[in-house]
Design an enzyme around this catalytic site. Structure first.
Site, PDB file in Angstrom:
ATOM      1  N   SER A 132      11.011   6.505   6.460  1.00  0.00           N
ATOM      2  CA  SER A 132      11.249   5.137   5.978  1.00  0.00           C
ATOM      3  C   SER A 132      12.132   4.410   6.985  1.00  0.00           C
ATOM      4  O   SER A 132      12.956   5.041   7.663  1.00  0.00           O
ATOM      5  CB  SER A 132      11.974   5.177   4.631  1.00  0.00           C
ATOM      6  OG  SER A 132      12.391   3.881   4.254  1.00  0.00           O
ATOM      7  N   TYR A 145      18.621   8.420  -0.542  1.00  0.00           N
ATOM      8  CA  TYR A 145      17.292   8.083  -0.011  1.00  0.00           C
ATOM      9  C   TYR A 145      17.391   7.965   1.508  1.00  0.00           C
ATOM     10  O   TYR A 145      16.618   8.606   2.235  1.00  0.00           O
ATOM     11  CB  TYR A 145      16.770   6.780  -0.630  1.00  0.00           C
ATOM     12  CG  TYR A 145      15.335   6.509  -0.222  1.00  0.00           C
ATOM     13  CD1 TYR A 145      14.306   7.338  -0.674  1.00  0.00           C
ATOM     14  CD2 TYR A 145      15.017   5.466   0.632  1.00  0.00           C
ATOM     15  CE1 TYR A 145      12.988   7.119  -0.288  1.00  0.00           C
ATOM     16  CE2 TYR A 145      13.703   5.244   1.019  1.00  0.00           C
ATOM     17  CZ  TYR A 145      12.699   6.068   0.548  1.00  0.00           C
ATOM     18  OH  TYR A 145      11.399   5.858   0.942  1.00  0.00           O
TER      19      TYR A 145
HETATM   20  N1  LIG Z   1       6.675   1.921  -0.916  1.00  0.00           N
HETATM   21  C1  LIG Z   1       7.569   1.706   0.007  1.00  0.00           C
HETATM   22  O1  LIG Z   1       8.057   0.565   0.167  1.00  0.00           O
HETATM   23  C2  LIG Z   1       8.023   2.827   0.918  1.00  0.00           C
HETATM   24  C3  LIG Z   1       8.851   2.492   1.987  1.00  0.00           C
HETATM   25  C4  LIG Z   1       9.278   3.500   2.848  1.00  0.00           C
HETATM   26  C5  LIG Z   1       8.859   4.802   2.652  1.00  0.00           C
HETATM   27  N2  LIG Z   1       8.063   5.104   1.595  1.00  0.00           N
HETATM   28  C6  LIG Z   1       7.659   6.522   1.418  1.00  0.00           C
HETATM   29  O2  LIG Z   1       6.260   6.600   1.264  1.00  0.00           O
HETATM   30  C7  LIG Z   1       5.923   7.765   0.517  1.00  0.00           C
HETATM   31  C8  LIG Z   1       4.955   7.391  -0.587  1.00  0.00           C
HETATM   32  O3  LIG Z   1       5.632   6.565  -1.521  1.00  0.00           O
HETATM   33  P1  LIG Z   1       4.898   5.398  -2.340  1.00  0.00           P
HETATM   34  O4  LIG Z   1       5.669   4.160  -2.065  1.00  0.00           O
HETATM   35  O5  LIG Z   1       3.438   5.413  -2.134  1.00  0.00           O
HETATM   36  O6  LIG Z   1       5.322   5.840  -3.821  1.00  0.00           O
HETATM   37  P2  LIG Z   1       4.462   6.217  -5.130  1.00  0.00           P
HETATM   38  O7  LIG Z   1       3.395   5.220  -5.376  1.00  0.00           O
HETATM   39  O8  LIG Z   1       5.494   6.460  -6.185  1.00  0.00           O
HETATM   40  O9  LIG Z   1       3.779   7.601  -4.730  1.00  0.00           O
HETATM   41  C9  LIG Z   1       4.534   8.773  -4.586  1.00  0.00           C
HETATM   42  C10 LIG Z   1       3.599   9.965  -4.561  1.00  0.00           C
HETATM   43  O10 LIG Z   1       4.400  11.148  -4.386  1.00  0.00           O
HETATM   44  C11 LIG Z   1       3.935  12.112  -5.298  1.00  0.00           C
HETATM   45  N3  LIG Z   1       5.022  13.030  -5.667  1.00  0.00           N
HETATM   46  C12 LIG Z   1       6.255  12.739  -6.148  1.00  0.00           C
HETATM   47  N4  LIG Z   1       6.968  13.878  -6.357  1.00  0.00           N
HETATM   48  C13 LIG Z   1       6.146  14.899  -5.997  1.00  0.00           C
HETATM   49  C14 LIG Z   1       6.289  16.298  -5.962  1.00  0.00           C
HETATM   50  N5  LIG Z   1       7.397  16.929  -6.388  1.00  0.00           N
HETATM   51  N6  LIG Z   1       5.243  17.052  -5.517  1.00  0.00           N
HETATM   52  C15 LIG Z   1       4.112  16.462  -5.124  1.00  0.00           C
HETATM   53  N7  LIG Z   1       3.908  15.133  -5.120  1.00  0.00           N
HETATM   54  C16 LIG Z   1       4.918  14.367  -5.557  1.00  0.00           C
HETATM   55  C17 LIG Z   1       3.371  11.362  -6.488  1.00  0.00           C
HETATM   56  O11 LIG Z   1       2.310  12.124  -7.032  1.00  0.00           O
HETATM   57  P3  LIG Z   1       2.222  12.666  -8.555  1.00  0.00           P
HETATM   58  O12 LIG Z   1       3.237  11.913  -9.379  1.00  0.00           O
HETATM   59  O13 LIG Z   1       0.806  12.389  -8.936  1.00  0.00           O
HETATM   60  O14 LIG Z   1       2.517  14.114  -8.407  1.00  0.00           O
HETATM   61  C18 LIG Z   1       2.787  10.110  -5.829  1.00  0.00           C
HETATM   62  O15 LIG Z   1       1.440  10.301  -5.472  1.00  0.00           O
HETATM   63  C19 LIG Z   1       7.259   8.348   0.022  1.00  0.00           C
HETATM   64  O16 LIG Z   1       7.638   9.423   0.853  1.00  0.00           O
HETATM   65  C20 LIG Z   1       8.226   7.189   0.169  1.00  0.00           C
HETATM   66  O17 LIG Z   1       9.557   7.611   0.345  1.00  0.00           O
HETATM   67  C21 LIG Z   1       7.647   4.155   0.718  1.00  0.00           C
END
Ligand SMILES: NC(=O)c1ccc[n+]([C@@H]2O[C@H](COP(=O)([O-])OP(=O)(O)OC[C@H]3O[C@@H](n4cnc5c(N)ncnc54)[C@H](OP(=O)(O)O)[C@@H]3O)[C@@H](O)[C@H]2O)c1
Length: 268
Positions: A132, A145
């Site tokens: 991130s 985070y």
């Molecule tokens: N959105 C943003 O603005 C943003 C910015 C910077 C970085 N990121 C990073 O991008 C990545 C994806 O995030 P997102 O924004 O797409 O969030 P999201 O929509 O909440 O998706 C998170 C995913 O992680 C999975 N997950 C959570 N805990 C888990 C575990 N213990 N084992 C396996 N899977 C798990 C969830 O799957 P299930 O619940 O189906 O298991 C879900 O598919 C993350 O690493 C986040 O830190 C996001």
């Protein structure tokens, strides 16, 4: 056209992982996504979801073995599964922080450990760790985070130096804000201490108001598609615009306290 690849994306039931899976499947790659509860997400996209909880060695090993059994290889691992966390640092119990670090740092580590022997045997592969922009600096009320993503950055650098000799390319993608479910799933402390409440609540209202410039997850998926088509990918890709991208440059050039003041002012 480069040949199709076998791709494993953790956390592909929603958000960035789902968008990456849809784009790569459309491009002809053989994509497997993962979810802790794949049965709840049936028909969620254009690629299959298999069960994986990144906090469990057994679950990670079984999912990686399943992909290898079905296809005979694993060309790309995208360590995308992750959680957010919010709350004053003082109010975050070590148990809650441990849960976050277990998912965001040790989760990718477990997946790397499971996939590396296969990648080494086949003479190469790509490991893309989703960190991130927040890993570049300590954001107020999101201390763990920022810490988890900074840790994953350094882990990735170190691993890359160890496995480049096997033809394995390891890199990070650093997203800015994207429109996903991450805010809803953020870990939170049970209670916020009175002294920290005003600052925390103000910062969270500013954070919540930034949704208008959060972006379409497919923009990040397009970057990933280019990365896996590249023979010489960079060590890190920043996928952010405007103030989020500029902050990374400012952090490098400004004196520490001046940068800190700028962050404080933004959230006050
Ligand atoms: N959105 C943003 O603005 C943003 C910015 C910077 C970085 N990121 C990073 O991008 C990545 C994806 O995030 P997102 O924004 O797409 O969030 P999201 O929509 O909440 O998706 C998170 C995913 O992680 C999975 N997950 C959570 N805990 C888990 C575990 N213990 N084992 C396996 N899977 C798990 C969830 O799957 P299930 O619940 O189906 O298991 C879900 O598919 C993350 O690493 C986040 O830190 C996001």
């Amino acid at each position: 056209m480069p040949p199709p690849k076998v791709v494993l994306i953790t956390g592909a039931s929603s958000g960035l992982g789902k968008a990456i899976g849809i784009r790569l499947a459309k491009a002809g790659h053989t994509v497997f996504g993962t979810s802790r509860q794949p049965q709840l997400n049936e028909g969620h996209g254009t690629f299959p979801l298999i069960a994986m909880d990144v906090t469990s060695d057994a679950s990670v090993n079984a999912a990686v073995a399943d992909v290898v059994k079905r296809t005979g290889r694993i060309d790309v691992v995208i360590n995308n599964a992750g959680l957010g966390i919010q709350g004053p640092a003082e109010d975050i119990a070590p148990e809650l922080a441990t849960r976050l670090m277990d998912t965001n740092v040790l989760g990718p580590h477990r997946v790397c450990r499971a996939a590396l022997p296969q990648m080494r045997a086949q003479g190469g592969g790509y490991i893309i760790n989703v960190t991130s922009v927040a890993g570049n600096f300590g954001l107020p009320y999101r201390s763990f985070y920022s810490a988890s993503k900074a840790a994953l950055e350094r882990y990735t650098e170190a691993l890359s130096t160890e496995v480049a000799r096997f033809g394995i390319k390891v890199l990070t993608v650093q997203p800015g804000e994207f429109n996903t479910n991450i805010a809803a799933a953020r870990l939170r402390p049970d209670a916020i201490s009175e002294a920290n409440k005003p600052g925390y609540e103000k910062a969270m209202s500013i954070l919540g108001g930034s949704m208008h410039y959060s972006r379409d997850p497919d923009e990040l998926a397009q970057v990933v598609e280019r990365i896996i088509g590249s023979k010489h990918p960079k060590a890190a890709y920043i996928v952010a615009q405007g103030v989020q991208r500029m902050s990374i440059v400012l952090k490098k050039v400004l004196p520490g306290r001046m940068f800190e003041r700028m962050v404080r002012k933004h959230y006050e």
